[in-house]
Design a protein around this motif. Structure first.
Motif, short mmCIF file in Angstrom:
data_model
loop_
_atom_site.label_atom_id
_atom_site.label_comp_id
_atom_site.label_asym_id
_atom_site.label_seq_id
_atom_site.Cartn_x
_atom_site.Cartn_y
_atom_site.Cartn_z
N UNK A 1 0.80 -1.22 0.00
CA UNK A 1 0.00 0.00 0.00
C UNK A 1 0.84 1.28 0.00
N UNK A 2 1.81 1.36 0.89
CA UNK A 2 2.62 2.58 0.99
C UNK A 2 3.46 2.80 -0.26
N UNK A 3 4.03 1.73 -0.79
CA UNK A 3 4.86 1.86 -1.99
C UNK A 3 4.03 2.36 -3.17
N UNK A 4 2.83 1.84 -3.32
CA UNK A 4 1.95 2.29 -4.40
C UNK A 4 1.54 3.74 -4.18
N UNK A 5 1.27 4.09 -2.93
CA UNK A 5 0.89 5.47 -2.62
C UNK A 5 1.99 6.46 -3.01
N UNK A 6 3.22 6.18 -2.61
CA UNK A 6 4.32 7.10 -2.92
C UNK A 6 4.59 7.18 -4.42
N UNK A 7 4.44 6.06 -5.10
CA UNK A 7 4.64 6.05 -6.56
C UNK A 7 3.60 6.91 -7.26
N UNK A 8 2.34 6.76 -6.89
CA UNK A 8 1.28 7.52 -7.54
C UNK A 8 1.31 8.99 -7.13
N UNK A 9 1.65 9.25 -5.87
CA UNK A 9 1.70 10.64 -5.39
C UNK A 9 2.74 11.46 -6.12
N UNK A 10 3.79 10.80 -6.59
CA UNK A 10 4.84 11.51 -7.32
C UNK A 10 4.40 11.88 -8.73
#
Length: 245
Positions: free
Chosen positions: A127-136
């Protein structure tokens, strides 16, 4: 032996041209073969017949035989959902995801909301990895938003994406290349997470369930199995049982 008690061939022959079969219809049908048959016996046979796919539930206490053509829920997966799916899976090809839009609930609602959310469900560890990837790459991405975040920020976002934990063994399906949610899963999810799905609570929840069960063939057994995994089986069961005929 089971077919002898269920009388499946005779049942199909008797009801294959009838749109709606009531419990009383089934009671009268089985009373031909067994005098003074009990209601509990009828309820058990209905359970067996729905499990076998001979009967499907239209609404509370109303059924039809499986030969009747029933509309299945087939959501329209937009280009934006397809692009998001490709984006996530390109970076994280081995994780389990599920994508859907709250827009799909519009057809069941009395009051049409003006705001829709893209729901991106991801296995817990990613979840966190996907969040940071999309947020960028894009704005308005929210990780497991609380009620406060929903009310302060998500409600004002233009095209919000909510990243939520994907429950293991959730009933998902595929539309083209996009892994998405079944209607059964959506119905359970909106009941389980009132903070995230606040728009669909209260009387609107009843509208959604009533209209979904009337319009589509739903796997009630699978739905309750998923609800049990989410700790809401009895609540969902009660909600389904309260639907009007």
């Amino acid at each position: 032996m089971e077919n002898n008690t269920l009388h499946i061939d005779q049942l199909k022959s008797s009801f294959n041209k009838i749109d709606k079969i009531t419990i009383q219809d089934l009671f009268d049908f089985y009373n031909q073969f067994e005098d003074s048959i009990k209601r509990t016996t009828i309820d058990w046979r209905i359970h067996q017949l729905t499990e076998k796919g001979i009967l499907h539930r239209i609404s509370r206490g109303v059924y039809s035989v499986s030969e009747r053509e029933v509309e299945k829920f087939e959501p329209e997966v937009s280009q934006s959902l397809k692009q998001l799916s490709r984006m996530v899976l390109k970076k994280f090809p081995f994780i389990d995801v599920c994508l859907w839009s709250t827009r799909w609930l519009n057809e069941f609602m009395l009051h049409q909301p003006g705001k829709f959310y893209t729901i991106l469900e991801v296995e817990n560890d990613a979840m966190e990895a996907v969040f940071y990837e999309l947020s960028a790459k894009r704005k308005d991405v929210f990780l497991n938003p609380s009620e406060e975040i929903m009310n302060k920020y998500v409600i004002n976002a233009k095209e919000p994406i909510l990243i939520i934990k994907l429950v293991t063994e959730a009933p998902t399906t595929k539309v083209g290349s996009v892994k998405t949610s079944t209607l059964e899963k959506i119905l359970v999810d909106i009941q389980c997470e009132p903070a995230v799905y606040a728009t669909f609570q209260g009387a609107e929840m009843n509208n959604i369930y009533q209209n979904a069960f009337e319009k589509y063939h739903l796997n009630e057994v699978g739905m309750l199995r998923y609800a049990k995994r989410r700790g809401r089986k009895e609540k969902i069961k009660t909600l389904i049982g309260s639907l009007e005929k």
